[in-house]
Design a protein around this motif. Structure first.
Motif, short mmCIF file in Angstrom:
data_model
loop_
_atom_site.label_atom_id
_atom_site.label_comp_id
_atom_site.label_asym_id
_atom_site.label_seq_id
_atom_site.Cartn_x
_atom_site.Cartn_y
_atom_site.Cartn_z
N GLY A 18 0.78 -1.23 0.00
CA GLY A 18 0.00 0.00 0.00
C GLY A 18 0.81 1.28 0.00
O GLY A 18 0.25 2.37 0.12
N PHE A 19 2.12 1.17 -0.11
CA PHE A 19 2.93 2.37 -0.26
C PHE A 19 2.57 3.00 -1.60
O PHE A 19 2.23 2.31 -2.55
CB PHE A 19 4.43 2.03 -0.21
CG PHE A 19 4.91 1.63 1.16
CD1 PHE A 19 5.63 2.52 1.95
CD2 PHE A 19 4.66 0.36 1.67
CE1 PHE A 19 6.09 2.16 3.20
CE2 PHE A 19 5.11 -0.02 2.93
CZ PHE A 19 5.83 0.89 3.70
N THR A 20 2.64 4.31 -1.67
CA THR A 20 2.23 5.00 -2.89
C THR A 20 3.43 5.66 -3.57
O THR A 20 4.50 5.79 -2.97
CB THR A 20 1.16 6.07 -2.59
OG1 THR A 20 1.71 7.04 -1.67
CG2 THR A 20 -0.08 5.43 -2.00
N ARG A 21 3.21 6.08 -4.80
CA ARG A 21 4.24 6.75 -5.62
C ARG A 21 5.56 5.99 -5.57
O ARG A 21 6.63 6.60 -5.45
CB ARG A 21 4.41 8.20 -5.18
CG ARG A 21 3.16 9.03 -5.38
CD ARG A 21 3.38 10.49 -5.09
NE ARG A 21 3.50 10.71 -3.65
CZ ARG A 21 3.94 11.83 -3.10
NH1 ARG A 21 4.30 12.84 -3.85
NH2 ARG A 21 4.00 11.95 -1.79
N VAL A 22 5.50 4.67 -5.67
CA VAL A 22 6.69 3.83 -5.61
C VAL A 22 7.49 4.05 -6.89
O VAL A 22 6.98 3.88 -7.99
CB VAL A 22 6.31 2.34 -5.44
CG1 VAL A 22 7.56 1.48 -5.44
CG2 VAL A 22 5.48 2.14 -4.18
N GLN A 23 8.73 4.45 -6.71
CA GLN A 23 9.63 4.72 -7.84
C GLN A 23 10.90 3.90 -7.69
O GLN A 23 11.57 4.00 -6.66
CB GLN A 23 10.01 6.20 -7.86
CG GLN A 23 8.87 7.17 -7.84
CD GLN A 23 9.33 8.56 -7.41
OE1 GLN A 23 10.50 8.91 -7.46
NE2 GLN A 23 8.39 9.38 -6.97
N HIS A 24 11.21 3.12 -8.70
CA HIS A 24 12.49 2.40 -8.72
C HIS A 24 13.47 3.25 -9.50
O HIS A 24 13.24 3.57 -10.65
CB HIS A 24 12.33 1.02 -9.39
CG HIS A 24 13.64 0.35 -9.62
ND1 HIS A 24 14.16 0.17 -10.87
CD2 HIS A 24 14.54 -0.17 -8.75
CE1 HIS A 24 15.33 -0.45 -10.75
NE2 HIS A 24 15.58 -0.65 -9.48
N SER A 25 14.54 3.64 -8.85
CA SER A 25 15.53 4.50 -9.52
C SER A 25 16.89 3.83 -9.60
O SER A 25 17.79 4.39 -10.20
CB SER A 25 15.66 5.84 -8.79
OG SER A 25 16.12 5.61 -7.47
N GLY A 26 17.05 2.67 -8.98
CA GLY A 26 18.34 2.02 -8.84
C GLY A 26 19.20 2.04 -10.09
O GLY A 26 18.98 1.29 -11.02
N ARG A 27 20.16 2.90 -10.10
CA ARG A 27 21.11 3.01 -11.20
C ARG A 27 22.35 3.70 -10.66
O ARG A 27 22.30 4.29 -9.58
CB ARG A 27 20.52 3.79 -12.37
CG ARG A 27 20.25 5.26 -12.05
CD ARG A 27 19.44 5.96 -13.13
NE ARG A 27 19.16 7.34 -12.95
CZ ARG A 27 18.77 7.97 -11.87
NH1 ARG A 27 18.64 7.35 -10.75
NH2 ARG A 27 18.52 9.27 -11.87
N ALA A 28 23.41 3.68 -11.40
CA ALA A 28 24.61 4.39 -10.99
C ALA A 28 24.26 5.87 -10.84
O ALA A 28 23.52 6.44 -11.65
CB ALA A 28 25.71 4.22 -12.04
N GLY A 29 24.73 6.47 -9.77
CA GLY A 29 24.48 7.88 -9.54
C GLY A 29 23.17 8.18 -8.83
O GLY A 29 22.78 9.34 -8.73
N ASP A 30 22.49 7.14 -8.30
CA ASP A 30 21.21 7.39 -7.60
C ASP A 30 21.41 7.89 -6.18
O ASP A 30 20.46 8.17 -5.47
CB ASP A 30 20.32 6.15 -7.62
CG ASP A 30 20.91 4.96 -6.87
OD1 ASP A 30 21.86 5.13 -6.09
OD2 ASP A 30 20.38 3.85 -7.06
#
Length: 128
Positions: A18-30
């Motif tokens: 139920g968490f909202t606005r879930v964003q996966h950003s995992g990349r170099a420089g995150d």
């Protein structure tokens, strides 16, 4: 499962809970923010996922501490360590109010327990 798939799986679990606005950003420089989400209280949760073959050490925890709140404005900084954390890492995290998710918490979470409940259950086990 590789590191990116692990990050995406953790993001999917947050969405399931139920968490909202879930964003996966995992990349170099995150800068240590593999996943960002908001909980039911409107708190920003910043997650770093460590898919290491050994326990996460204090240096990684210190680096995350240096970016989670100051850079990403985390209300709830969470580090997930597939193979746990060293004692020094756990001690540092406790002093700086960082939430650590070890293999047992991750297992409970993946099996359907809400993340916050899995964390609380582990804290109860450790206190007993």
């Amino acid at each position: 499962m590789g590191a990116t798939e692990f990050e995406r799986a953790c993001a999917a679990l947050l969405a399931r809970d139920g968490f909202t606005r879930v964003q996966h950003s995992g990349r170099a420089g995150d800068l240590g923010a593999d996943v960002i989400a908001w909980d039911h209280l409107g708190r920003k949760v910043v997650v770093q996922c460590k898919h290491y073959g050994k326990p996460v050490g204090s240096r990684d925890i210190q680096t995350f501490n240096g970016t989670a709140r100051p850079e990403h404005h985390a209300d709830v900084p969470v580090m997930i360590g597939l193979n746990g954390f060293t004692r020094d890492a756990r001690d540092f995290a406790a002093r700086h109010d960082l939430t650590l998710v070890n293999r047992q918490i991750l297992r409970d979470w993946a099996q359907g327990t809400h993340l916050y409940d899995a964390i609380d259950d582990e804290a109860d086990r450790a206190a007993a």
